[in-house]
Design an enzyme around this catalytic site. Structure first.
Site, mmCIF file in Angstrom:
data_model
loop_
_atom_site.group_PDB
_atom_site.id
_atom_site.type_symbol
_atom_site.label_atom_id
_atom_site.label_comp_id
_atom_site.label_asym_id
_atom_site.label_seq_id
_atom_site.Cartn_x
_atom_site.Cartn_y
_atom_site.Cartn_z
ATOM 1 N N SER A 140 10.075 42.451 -26.477
ATOM 2 C CA SER A 140 11.282 41.718 -25.953
ATOM 3 C C SER A 140 11.655 42.698 -24.848
ATOM 4 C CB SER A 140 12.443 41.299 -26.658
ATOM 5 O OG SER A 140 13.313 40.953 -25.867
ATOM 6 N N TYR A 153 18.556 41.623 -33.617
ATOM 7 C CA TYR A 153 17.516 41.458 -32.893
ATOM 8 C C TYR A 153 17.029 42.585 -31.956
ATOM 9 C CZ TYR A 153 14.567 38.562 -29.489
ATOM 10 O OH TYR A 153 13.806 38.054 -28.645
HETATM 11 P P1 NAD Z 1 11.140 29.585 -30.487
HETATM 12 O O1 NAD Z 1 12.395 29.509 -31.221
HETATM 13 O O2 NAD Z 1 10.529 28.510 -29.393
HETATM 14 O O3 NAD Z 1 9.884 29.826 -31.560
HETATM 15 C C1 NAD Z 1 9.829 30.621 -32.489
HETATM 16 C C2 NAD Z 1 8.613 30.239 -33.785
HETATM 17 O O4 NAD Z 1 8.949 31.100 -34.845
HETATM 18 C C3 NAD Z 1 8.721 28.802 -34.061
HETATM 19 O O5 NAD Z 1 7.334 28.462 -34.079
HETATM 20 C C4 NAD Z 1 9.229 28.978 -35.469
HETATM 21 O O6 NAD Z 1 9.092 27.937 -36.514
HETATM 22 C C5 NAD Z 1 8.981 30.343 -36.042
HETATM 23 N N1 NAD Z 1 9.736 30.821 -37.162
HETATM 24 C C6 NAD Z 1 10.980 31.160 -37.195
HETATM 25 N N2 NAD Z 1 11.347 31.397 -38.382
HETATM 26 C C7 NAD Z 1 9.983 31.625 -39.038
HETATM 27 C C8 NAD Z 1 9.765 31.819 -40.422
HETATM 28 N N3 NAD Z 1 10.846 32.244 -41.269
HETATM 29 N N4 NAD Z 1 8.565 31.852 -40.929
HETATM 30 C C9 NAD Z 1 7.714 31.406 -40.102
HETATM 31 N N5 NAD Z 1 7.989 31.134 -38.770
HETATM 32 C C10 NAD Z 1 9.294 31.396 -38.442
HETATM 33 O O7 NAD Z 1 11.098 30.909 -29.763
HETATM 34 P P2 NAD Z 1 10.132 31.547 -28.655
HETATM 35 O O8 NAD Z 1 11.286 31.784 -27.468
HETATM 36 O O9 NAD Z 1 9.112 30.980 -28.424
HETATM 37 O O10 NAD Z 1 9.989 33.230 -29.166
HETATM 38 C C11 NAD Z 1 8.893 33.553 -29.607
HETATM 39 C C12 NAD Z 1 8.858 35.292 -29.700
HETATM 40 O O11 NAD Z 1 9.192 35.526 -28.475
HETATM 41 C C13 NAD Z 1 10.217 35.646 -30.497
HETATM 42 O O12 NAD Z 1 9.353 36.841 -31.174
HETATM 43 C C14 NAD Z 1 11.138 36.222 -29.473
HETATM 44 O O13 NAD Z 1 11.864 37.028 -30.055
HETATM 45 C C15 NAD Z 1 10.199 36.562 -28.312
HETATM 46 N N6 NAD Z 1 10.814 36.408 -27.314
HETATM 47 C C16 NAD Z 1 11.673 35.387 -26.652
HETATM 48 C C17 NAD Z 1 12.108 35.279 -25.374
HETATM 49 C C18 NAD Z 1 12.725 34.295 -24.887
HETATM 50 O O14 NAD Z 1 13.599 34.401 -24.001
HETATM 51 N N7 NAD Z 1 12.478 32.979 -25.262
HETATM 52 C C19 NAD Z 1 12.281 36.642 -24.749
HETATM 53 C C20 NAD Z 1 11.786 37.829 -25.448
HETATM 54 C C21 NAD Z 1 10.982 37.940 -26.461
#
Ligand code: NAD
Length: 258
Positions: A140, A153
């Site tokens: 991130s 986080y």
């Molecule tokens: P999201 O909430 O859409 O998806 C998260 C995924 O993680 C889901 O498939 C969920 O089922 C899974 N998950 C959560 N807890 C779990 C567990 N205990 N066991 C197994 N799976 C689990 O989130 P996203 O925005 O697609 O984020 C994906 C990645 O990208 C994350 O690591 C997040 O930190 C990173 N990220 C997201 C953003 C953003 O703005 N959305 C920005 C920077 C980084």
């Protein structure tokens, strides 16, 4: 050259992970798809990939090591050695540090950081045998800079970048790269869910949070899209990216340039 076409993506039932898993199927990979499904039937979910034969559900709650060990073993039995590992699962919690729920801290450190250590340690022996591998960690912008009210986080994401660099150095001579993608704000359920809590923590309306906190951080003024993240992943898998390792690839609309 790639000798196995098995990719495993954690947290691929939603958001960025789902987009990356779909792209991997389009690229010809067989994909083990991990994530939480709630009430949804795994088979119905897998049908959404359009090629049921090349996807399987890799069940594991990533909060502890044992289910991860089981998931990695079953994945190998089903689709062969993993050559592409995408550590993407992540959760968020927004709160001032003095009120930060201890169980939220523990869960974020486990899911966002430690799960990547476990999948990597378990996948590396086969990648070494294959003589090729790609490890991509979804970090991130918060792996590089902080924001208030996100202690767990930001700590976990900085940790993921340290893990990425260390693993990259250990595997540099093995044709295995390890990189971190560092997105800014991507409009997924993870971001949508934190808007109300951020509004509360900062005493703002939800609309103000989107305009003055989220998009204010990104000079482009636009959310990053999940397709843009999948495009970056696709490049990192290519031969053209063979010398990109230990790097943090920012896709953040200029956020950390400020
Ligand atoms: P999201 O909430 O859409 O998806 C998260 C995924 O993680 C889901 O498939 C969920 O089922 C899974 N998950 C959560 N807890 C779990 C567990 N205990 N066991 C197994 N799976 C689990 O989130 P996203 O925005 O697609 O984020 C994906 C990645 O990208 C994350 O690591 C997040 O930190 C990173 N990220 C997201 C953003 C953003 O703005 N959305 C920005 C920077 C980084």
């Amino acid at each position: 050259m790639m000798k196995s076409n098995h990719a495993l993506v954690t947290g691929a039932t939603s958001g960025i992970g789902y987009a990356m898993a779909r792209r991997l199927v389009e690229l010809g990979y067989r994909v083990s798809v991990n994530g939480l499904l709630g009430e949804e039937d795994p088979n119905d979910f897998l049908m959404s990939f359009g090629d049921r034969e090349r996807v399987r559900f890799a069940e594991a709650d990533l909060r502890s090591s044992q289910p991860i060990e089981k998931m990695m073993k079953e994945a190998k039995q089903a689709f062969g050695p993993i050559s592409v590992l995408v550590n993407n699962a992540g959760i968020q919690h927004v709160s001032p540090v003095e009120d930060f729920a201890v169980e939220k801290w523990d869960a974020i450190i486990a899911i966002n950081m430690s799960s990547a250590f476990h999948t990597i340690r378990l996948a590396v022996p086969d990648m070494k045998d294959l003589g090729w591998g790609r490890i991509i960690n979804l970090a991130s912008a918060h792996a590089l800079v902080a924001s208030p009210f996100k202690t767990a986080y930001v700590s976990a994401k900085h940790g993921v970048l340290g893990l990425t660099k260390t693993v990259a150095l250990e595997l540099a001579k093995h044709n295995i790269t390890c990189t971190a993608i560092c997105p800014g704000y991507v409009k997924t359920p993870l971001v949508e869910k934190q808007i109300p809590d951020t509004a509360k923590a900062r005493g703002m309306t939800e609309q103000e949070v989107v305009e003055k906190v989220l998009l204010a951080a990104q000079p482009t003024g636009k959310f990053v899209t999940v397709e843009q993240i999948a495009d970056a992943m696709e490049f990192l898998l290519s031969d053209g990216a063979a010398n990109i390792t230990g790097s943090a690839l920012s896709i953040d609309g200029g956020w950390i340039a400020q």
